[in-house]
Design an enzyme around this catalytic site. Structure first.
Site, short mmCIF file in Angstrom:
data_model
loop_
_atom_site.label_atom_id
_atom_site.label_comp_id
_atom_site.label_asym_id
_atom_site.label_seq_id
_atom_site.Cartn_x
_atom_site.Cartn_y
_atom_site.Cartn_z
CE1 TYR A 202 56.56 -0.84 27.56
CE2 TYR A 202 58.24 -2.00 28.82
CZ TYR A 202 57.74 -1.58 27.61
OH TYR A 202 58.40 -1.89 26.46
CG HIS B 61 51.19 -0.95 19.40
ND1 HIS B 61 51.36 -1.72 20.52
CD2 HIS B 61 50.32 -1.62 18.61
CE1 HIS B 61 50.63 -2.82 20.41
NE2 HIS B 61 50.01 -2.79 19.25
CE1 TYR C 157 59.08 1.06 25.11
CE2 TYR C 157 57.69 1.61 23.22
CZ TYR C 157 58.11 0.71 24.17
OH TYR C 157 57.59 -0.56 24.19
CE LYS D 271 65.06 2.56 22.94
NZ LYS D 271 63.87 2.21 22.15
N PRO E 55 65.70 -5.71 29.15
CG PRO E 55 64.33 -7.57 29.45
CD PRO E 55 65.62 -6.98 29.88
#
Ligand code: FAD
Ligand code: PHB
Length: 392
Positions: free
Chosen positions: A203, A75, A387, A299, A295
């Site tokens: 998200y 991604h 990220y 990570k 979560p």
């Protein structure tokens, strides 16, 4: 009591323990893994789904990259949706890096298969595991297997047994400092065999609470909704889950969704936790045994992998060069990266969740922060850099 000797005793066959075992095996260092559960039980725990490039590289180094290379999804971006307004954070354009979508279960299965193939010893269903002599130079581990008491003598113990394991508890309390933040909500997660209606993870911050649209493959989704801490899975029928998920993710995505029966459903409470240092004598803690992150930043598993990398380097230097310099630096090196991930996960969690007791001021500041993120390529870069994972 029957006894065996190894160089490194690894407690726990989660991703941390299995990865360390495989790296050590390939470097010619002998290790035995002791796991309290069955392999099937370990594989039934549905958890992480996003791997950083550093984690993928380590899996390659451990010799288990083949299936991942063939089946994982790459991604180049991730979406943030606020009250149904979506913004793509273009990870690849912003910082030239991508993330890999590959389930923790698959990674664990690959590592278990590789270990079986190379004939290295793993003892599953090892009960009453106890650590001895960790503050001396000849530690050992006792356990019961098939009703028989056994002893494993070793040079070092790697505590990779997760947050409820025996390793951290074996360190005298006054030798550890703990830091904790408990969040007033959990994540209800559902796994279902339907094609995702999204190309990249979303998200979602909505007035009804947080949600996450994730996936495992082109035919399997993993979705989460924020829920109260005292909720039970029995209160959440599949129908109720999908209705709530659709309301949070918004109509644009909801109309494209295929829904299906859950094949797994569970609730995980959210918390941040760090115990320092990561070493006591000959015992080294790695992964969830030493720290937990919520979560939201994806990570936890990646931190377990980076701990393992630093510990592996330390052990290798000890056995090859007879120097304990890198082992002595393990805790400091690993904790530096851990705290960066703790900060990022806390920030993502705070930014995107609905806090039950949030006052009007905090709500406005949070809205301003989201506005800033949506409007500033620089802020997006900061998110992207964290990220995809800070360098090891
Ligand atoms: P564990 O996976 O907990 O493994 C520890 C092992 O030790 C277990 O097999 C256990 O049975 C064994 N054990 C325990 N006690 C003993 C004992 N006394 N004796 C012997 N064995 C013992 N992380 C990410 O990076 N990305 C994500 O997208 C992500 N999503 C997540 C989503 C959810 C819902 C959750 C709950 C977690 C998520 N994580 C994610 C976190 C990630 O799953 C964990 O950080 C990871 O499992 C840590 O691996 P570990 O090997 O350290 O510990
Ligand atoms: C998952 O797919 O399970 C997942 C993905 C990203 C996260 C957490 C969990 O941040």
């Amino acid at each position: 009591m029957s006894g065996v000797r190894t160089q490194v005793a690894i407690i726990g066959a989660g991703p941390a323990g299995l990865l360390l075992g495989q790296l050590l095996h390939r470097a010619g260092v002998d290790a035995v893994i002791l796991e309290q559960r069955t392999p099937e039980y370990v594989l039934s725990r549905i958890r992480a789904g996003v791997l950083e490039q550093g984690t993928v590289n380590l899996l390659e180094q451990a010799g288990v990259g083949k299936r991942l290379r063939a089946e994982a999804l790459t991604h180049g971006g991730v979406e943030i949706a606020v009250n149904h307004r979506r913004r793509r954070i273009a990870l690849q354009d912003l910082i030239g890096k991508t993330v890999t979508v590959y389930g923790q279960t698959e990674m664990t299965r690959d590592l278990m298969d590789a270990r079986k193939e190379c004939g290295a010893t793993s003892v599953y269903e090892a009960e009453s595991v106890q650590l001895h002599g960790i503050d001396g130079t000849s530690p050992s581990v006792t356990y019961t297997h098939d009703g028989e008491q056994r002893r494993l003598e070793c040079d070092f113990i790697a505590g990779c047994d997760g947050c409820h394991g025996v390793s951290r508890r074996s360190i005298p309390q006054e030798k550890l400092t703990s830091y904790e933040r408990v969040y007033p909500f959990g994540w209800l997660g559902v796994l279902a065999d339907v094609p995702p209606a999204w190309d990249e993870l979303i998200y979602v911050s909505s007035e009804r609470g947080f949600a996450l649209a994730s996936m495992r493959s082109a035919t399997r989704v993993r979705c989460y909704v924020q829920c109260p801490l005292d909720d039970h899975v029995e209160q959440w029928s599949d129908e109720r889950f999908w209705d709530e998920f659709k309301l949070r993710v918004g109509p644009e995505v909801a109309v494209r969704m295929t829904i299906g029966p859950s094949i797994e459903k569970s609730i995980a409470p959210l918390r941040s936790f760090v115990a320092e240092p990561l070493r006591f004598g000959r015992l080294y803690l790695a992964g969830d045994a030493a720290h937990i992150v919520p979560p939201t930043g994806a990570k936890g598993l990646n931190l377990a992998a980076s701990d393992v990398f630093y510990l592996y380097e330390g052990l290798l230097e000890f056995y090859v060069e007879r120097s304990s310099r890198a082992l002595d630096e393990y805790s400091t090196r690993a904790l530096h990266r851990v705290w960066q991930a703790v900060r990022f996960s806390w920030w993502m969690t705070t930014l995107l969740h609905h806090f039950p007791n949030e006052d009007a001021f905090a709500a406005r500041v949070r809205a301003a922060e989201l506005d800033y993120l949506f409007g500033s390529p620089l802020a997006q870069r900061v998110l992207a850099e964290n990220y995809v994972g800070l360098p090891l």
